[in-house]
Enzyme design. Structure first.
Site, PDB file in Angstrom:
ATOM      1  N   HIS A  17     -69.964  81.958  30.637  1.00  0.00           N
ATOM      2  CA  HIS A  17     -68.773  82.324  29.846  1.00  0.00           C
ATOM      3  C   HIS A  17     -69.093  83.557  28.988  1.00  0.00           C
ATOM      4  CE1 HIS A  17     -67.804  77.768  29.966  1.00  0.00           C
ATOM      5  NE2 HIS A  17     -66.882  78.349  30.707  1.00  0.00           N
ATOM      6  N   LYS A  41     -58.126  64.329  29.927  1.00  0.00           N
ATOM      7  CA  LYS A  41     -59.489  64.696  30.293  1.00  0.00           C
ATOM      8  C   LYS A  41     -60.405  64.406  29.103  1.00  0.00           C
ATOM      9  CE  LYS A  41     -61.928  68.515  32.344  1.00  0.00           C
ATOM     10  NZ  LYS A  41     -61.958  69.935  32.611  1.00  0.00           N
TER      11      LYS A  41
HETATM   12  P1  ADP Z   1     -61.412  75.284  32.597  1.00  0.00           P
HETATM   13  O1  ADP Z   1     -61.497  73.792  32.414  1.00  0.00           O
HETATM   14  O2  ADP Z   1     -60.141  75.886  32.078  1.00  0.00           O
HETATM   15  O3  ADP Z   1     -61.740  75.754  33.984  1.00  0.00           O
HETATM   16  P2  ADP Z   1     -64.022  76.241  31.770  1.00  0.00           P
HETATM   17  O4  ADP Z   1     -64.568  76.284  30.387  1.00  0.00           O
HETATM   18  O5  ADP Z   1     -64.716  75.379  32.758  1.00  0.00           O
HETATM   19  O6  ADP Z   1     -62.509  75.838  31.579  1.00  0.00           O
HETATM   20  O7  ADP Z   1     -63.966  77.709  32.353  1.00  0.00           O
HETATM   21  C1  ADP Z   1     -63.198  78.729  31.738  1.00  0.00           C
HETATM   22  C2  ADP Z   1     -63.168  79.933  32.657  1.00  0.00           C
HETATM   23  O8  ADP Z   1     -64.496  80.460  32.777  1.00  0.00           O
HETATM   24  C3  ADP Z   1     -62.739  79.612  34.085  1.00  0.00           C
HETATM   25  O9  ADP Z   1     -61.985  80.694  34.583  1.00  0.00           O
HETATM   26  C4  ADP Z   1     -64.031  79.472  34.854  1.00  0.00           C
HETATM   27  O10 ADP Z   1     -63.886  79.781  36.212  1.00  0.00           O
HETATM   28  C5  ADP Z   1     -64.877  80.512  34.127  1.00  0.00           C
HETATM   29  N1  ADP Z   1     -66.300  80.202  34.235  1.00  0.00           N
HETATM   30  C6  ADP Z   1     -66.912  79.020  34.039  1.00  0.00           C
HETATM   31  N2  ADP Z   1     -68.242  79.124  34.222  1.00  0.00           N
HETATM   32  C7  ADP Z   1     -68.477  80.428  34.555  1.00  0.00           C
HETATM   33  C8  ADP Z   1     -69.651  81.163  34.922  1.00  0.00           C
HETATM   34  N3  ADP Z   1     -70.837  80.584  35.026  1.00  0.00           N
HETATM   35  N4  ADP Z   1     -69.516  82.480  35.181  1.00  0.00           N
HETATM   36  C9  ADP Z   1     -68.294  83.055  35.126  1.00  0.00           C
HETATM   37  N5  ADP Z   1     -67.147  82.413  34.837  1.00  0.00           N
HETATM   38  C10 ADP Z   1     -67.236  81.116  34.551  1.00  0.00           C
END
Ligand code: ADP
Length: 163
Positions: A17, A41
């Site tokens: 992130h 969730k």
């Molecule tokens: P959500 O439950 O809305 O998917 P997340 O916190 O899991 O929330 O992810 C938020 C965003 O960040 C999503 O678009 C996800 O694909 C992206 N994301 C998650 N992990 C990574 C990573 N390792 N690298 C790049 N983007 C990521």
């Protein structure tokens, strides 16, 4: 002023992130990290905790703001006149869900555009869920999460996380 929203659960924030945030921030005047929760969730951290942890991780990023939002991301974008919504793509497995969301969001608010950004190769396997699994089993979190997240996970899992 050019602005974009990066929405997600961030339960908790990972280096994946953070990588998206540091790559995207230079392209906008302001980037809003929007912490959201999906009804039904279960989350390890409350929305307030997730917001605080992200703020701790981003202290030096003057162009990034962290907000909590309970409704649809596109409603937040419309309310705040922000035309760009950013999502990350790690692998083909992310694609279906992101495409459905992007199309639904365009149907709801045609003026808001979704930008999909590829994860950096070294973070392509990294997710909040895998981090929580590793932390719960007492595995090392080095190179997976920023320091404030490691600390918060140690508290949640009662010091069982190795550094
Ligand atoms: P959500 O439950 O809305 O998917 P997340 O916190 O899991 O929330 O992810 C938020 C965003 O960040 C999503 O678009 C996800 O694909 C992206 N994301 C998650 N992990 C990574 C990573 N390792 N690298 C790049 N983007 C990521």
């Amino acid at each position: 002023m050019s602005r974009a929203v990066y929405p997600g659960s961030f339960d908790p924030m990972t280096l994946g992130h953070l990588d998206i945030i540091s790559r995207l921030t230079p392209l906008f005047d302001e980037l809003i990290v929007l912490v959201s929760s999906t009804p039904n969730k279960k989350y390890l951290f409350s929305t307030q905790e997730r917001k605080q942890i992200i703020e701790d991780c981003l202290k030096k990023e003057k162009k990034v703001r962290v907000e909590i939002w309970d409704g649809l991301t596109v409603d937040y974008c419309e309310k705040n006149k922000i035309p760009i919504l950013i999502r990350g793509l790690r692998a083909v497995s992310d694609f279906d869900h992101e495409m459905i969301m992007a199309n639904m969001n365009r149907r709801l608010k045609p003026k808001i555009e979704t930008f999909l950004v590829y994860a950096s190769a070294q973070f392509g396997y990294l997710s909040s869920s895998i981090v929580k699994e590793v932390a719960a089993s007492g595995g090392t979190l080095t190179d997976l999460v920023p320091e404030p997240v490691e600390k918060a996970l140690k508290v949640k899992f009662k010091g069982e996380v190795k550094s």
